[in-house]
Enzyme design. Structure first.
Site, PDB file in Angstrom:
ATOM      1  NE  ARG A 147      -2.012   1.927   3.499  1.00 55.09           N
ATOM      2  CZ  ARG A 147      -2.542   2.391   4.641  1.00 55.09           C
ATOM      3  NH1 ARG A 147      -3.813   2.136   4.913  1.00 55.09           N
ATOM      4  NH2 ARG A 147      -1.828   3.064   5.504  1.00 55.09           N
ATOM      5  CE1 TYR A 159      -4.878   5.881   8.235  1.00 50.95           C
ATOM      6  CE2 TYR A 159      -4.630   6.138   5.855  1.00 50.95           C
ATOM      7  CZ  TYR A 159      -4.835   5.336   6.954  1.00 50.95           C
ATOM      8  OH  TYR A 159      -4.985   3.987   6.786  1.00 50.95           O
ATOM      9  CG  ASP A 216      -6.953   3.839   3.196  1.00 50.28           C
ATOM     10  OD1 ASP A 216      -8.045   4.281   2.785  1.00 50.28           O
ATOM     11  OD2 ASP A 216      -6.771   3.488   4.375  1.00 50.28           O
ATOM     12  CG  HIS A 218      -8.391   6.762   6.140  1.00 50.41           C
ATOM     13  ND1 HIS A 218      -8.628   7.336   7.370  1.00 50.41           N
ATOM     14  CD2 HIS A 218      -8.171   5.455   6.397  1.00 50.41           C
ATOM     15  CE1 HIS A 218      -8.547   6.429   8.316  1.00 50.41           C
ATOM     16  NE2 HIS A 218      -8.268   5.274   7.758  1.00 50.41           N
ATOM     17  CD  GLU A 242      -8.347   0.543   2.425  1.00 47.15           C
ATOM     18  OE1 GLU A 242      -8.730   0.440   3.602  1.00 47.15           O
ATOM     19  OE2 GLU A 242      -7.184   0.263   2.059  1.00 47.15           O
ATOM     20  CD  GLU A 268     -10.481   0.844   7.105  1.00 46.88           C
ATOM     21  OE1 GLU A 268     -10.100   1.602   8.014  1.00 46.88           O
ATOM     22  OE2 GLU A 268      -9.726   0.400   6.225  1.00 46.88           O
ATOM     23  NE  ARG A 289      -9.516  -2.424   3.229  1.00 46.16           N
ATOM     24  CZ  ARG A 289      -8.674  -2.839   4.153  1.00 46.16           C
ATOM     25  NH1 ARG A 289      -8.416  -4.125   4.313  1.00 46.16           N
ATOM     26  NH2 ARG A 289      -8.086  -1.980   4.955  1.00 46.16           N
ATOM     27  CD  GLU A 345      -4.879  -3.196   6.545  1.00 49.28           C
ATOM     28  OE1 GLU A 345      -4.366  -2.097   6.798  1.00 49.28           O
ATOM     29  OE2 GLU A 345      -6.118  -3.401   6.627  1.00 49.28           O
ATOM     30  CD1 TRP A 408      -7.584  11.288  10.522  1.00 52.76           C
ATOM     31  CD2 TRP A 408      -8.402   9.278  11.065  1.00 52.76           C
ATOM     32  NE1 TRP A 408      -6.520  10.474  10.763  1.00 52.76           N
ATOM     33  CE2 TRP A 408      -6.986   9.220  11.108  1.00 52.76           C
ATOM     34  CE3 TRP A 408      -9.083   8.127  11.366  1.00 52.76           C
ATOM     35  CZ2 TRP A 408      -6.276   8.073  11.445  1.00 52.76           C
ATOM     36  CZ3 TRP A 408      -8.392   6.982  11.712  1.00 52.76           C
ATOM     37  CH2 TRP A 408      -7.000   6.961  11.751  1.00 52.76           C
TER      38      TRP A 408
END
Length: 408
Positions: A147, A159, A216, A218, A242, A268, A289, A345, A408
């Site tokens: 990643r 992040y 990602d 996010h 992602e 996720e 995810r 992951e 975030w």
């Protein structure tokens, strides 16, 4: 095999973990991960006060009946706290059933569908040179996929960039800070969109076309911004993009999908099959995810993944260090057994975590394997766990340049 007792163990070897420990009348012990990063004690209380009193005397073999009982009898269904608590019970019961059978858990899930699970590591850097060094480091450690997270000029706290978090930080492994209030990070969407494609282009030019690259976002972009980014990244053949936009608005993914062929990974923060209903049926994503820990355990996540498999959508189970070694082991057993595995992951836990959790899973030649011990293959040292007291920790929040709180 009757459940004799259950207890909740909160420990912090490197970071906070919540573990459910279930003991049967024939002396077996099953473990379930109940860690919800930044809100750990909410799940611990849910288990201690509302779930554990219901477990004693139940048949430990009755996994489906227990799952449905805890899901339906609460009336207030789904949500991260409920589903994480339910997952802990579910995984502990699968652990017990497999131990009683004398088999590694994946054998009870149908046996191995592959020899190992492709894993990706997390490379990051403040500039291209540092990022390239991080990628090389991960490849030397055996990762066959990475990643890519990069600093953006003008954003000082961001992040996924380990070096920006300060000396001695393990930010690349654990973003939750042990502070009285959440740390604040910066965000500038336009600067990010200008910067990222050039970085991915440079990584692809340096490391060639074969290395699987992931990124990602996010949850930072609007649907049209995500569509633009996905389209601009198409020449660089990402394995996935992602969480390109907050997926609670499932309509958003229709817009993104209509503009780009870049594969999309979502979920996720999702915790039930209901969250995926339209995303899967309309084939708006390519990878699921969710983690075993947060999606109702092996029973809950397998339902999601079986549904996804009907549409050629694969697994990409969440595997940061806020999923404990117990949760990681459960993911590996499930991933080894299902047909539609995609990638796993993998963020290795801190060395001190191994003082509490002993595991049988291995990582070699880019592949993870859960091992051959009966059950999950994880044991917990209760005495060692008691040495590491819980410490309040919060995930960061992000603000735009004008001070507005952002995703975030």
């Amino acid at each position: 095999m009757i459940i004799e007792s259950a207890e909740v163990i909160v420990t912090s070897p490197g970071r906070n973990f919540v573990t459910l420990r279930v003991v049967t009348d024939d002396g077996l012990t099953g473990l379930g991960d109940a860690t919800l990063n930044g809100r750990e004690l909410a799940v611990a209380a849910y288990l201690r006060d509302h779930v554990v009193p219901l477990l004693a005397g139940r048949d430990a073999h009755a996994i489906e009946d227990t799952w449905q009982t805890l899901y339906r009898s609460a009336y207030w269904r789904r949500g991260p706290v409920t589903m994480t608590a339910l997952a802990a019970v579910d995984v502990a019961l699968w652990d017990l059933k497999a131990q009683r059978a004398g088999l590694p858990l994946y054998q009870l899930l149908g046996g191995a569908s592959r020899t190992g699970l492709l894993a990706y590591g997390h490379a990051s850097g403040r500039d291209r040179s540092e990022l390239f060094d991080s990628i090389r480091h991960h490849r030397e450690r055996g990762f066959a996929a990475v990643r890519i997270q990069t600093a953006v000029p003008g954003i000082t706290r961001q992040y996924g960039i380990a070096a920006q978090a300060g000396a001695g930080s393990r930010y690349d492994y654990e973003p939750a800070r042990r502070t009285a209030r959440p740390a604040e990070e910066d965000w500038d969407t336009r600067a990010y969109l200008r910067h990222l494609p050039g970085v991915i282009e440079a990584v692809r030019a340096e490391f060639g076309p074969e290395l699987p690259l992931l990124h990602d976002v996010h949850h930072r972009l609007t649907p049209i911004q995500a569509a633009r980014l996905g389209r601009e990244l198409e020449p660089y053949d990402l394995f996935w993009l992602e969480d390109c936009t907050p997926a609670e608005n499932q309509e958003a993914l229709r817009l993104v999908r209509s503009h780009t062929t870049t594969p999309l990974a979502i979920g996720e923060v999702f915790n039930s099959i209901v969250d995926y209903q339209h995303l899967i049926a309309e084939q708006l994503i390519d990878y699921v995810r969710s983690s075993v820990t947060h999606a109702g355990g092996i029973t809950g996540l397998r339902r999601i993944l079986d549904y996804a498999g009907m549409y050629q959508i694969k697994s990409g189970m969440h595997g940061p260090t806020d999923v404990s070694p117990v949760g990681m082991a459960a993911a590996l057993h499930l991933g080894l057994a299902i047909h539609n595995f995609g990638i796993q992951e993998y963020m290795p836990h801190a060395e001190v975590t191994g003082e509490v959790f002993d595991t049988s899973f291995t990582f070699a030649d880019g592949l993870l394997h859960p091992g051959e011990r009966p059950g999950l293959g994880v044991t917990l040292d209760v005495a060692a766990a008691a040495k590491f007291a819980y410490e309040p920790a919060y995930l960061p929040l992000a603000r735009l340049r004008d001070g507005t709180v952002h995703d975030w």
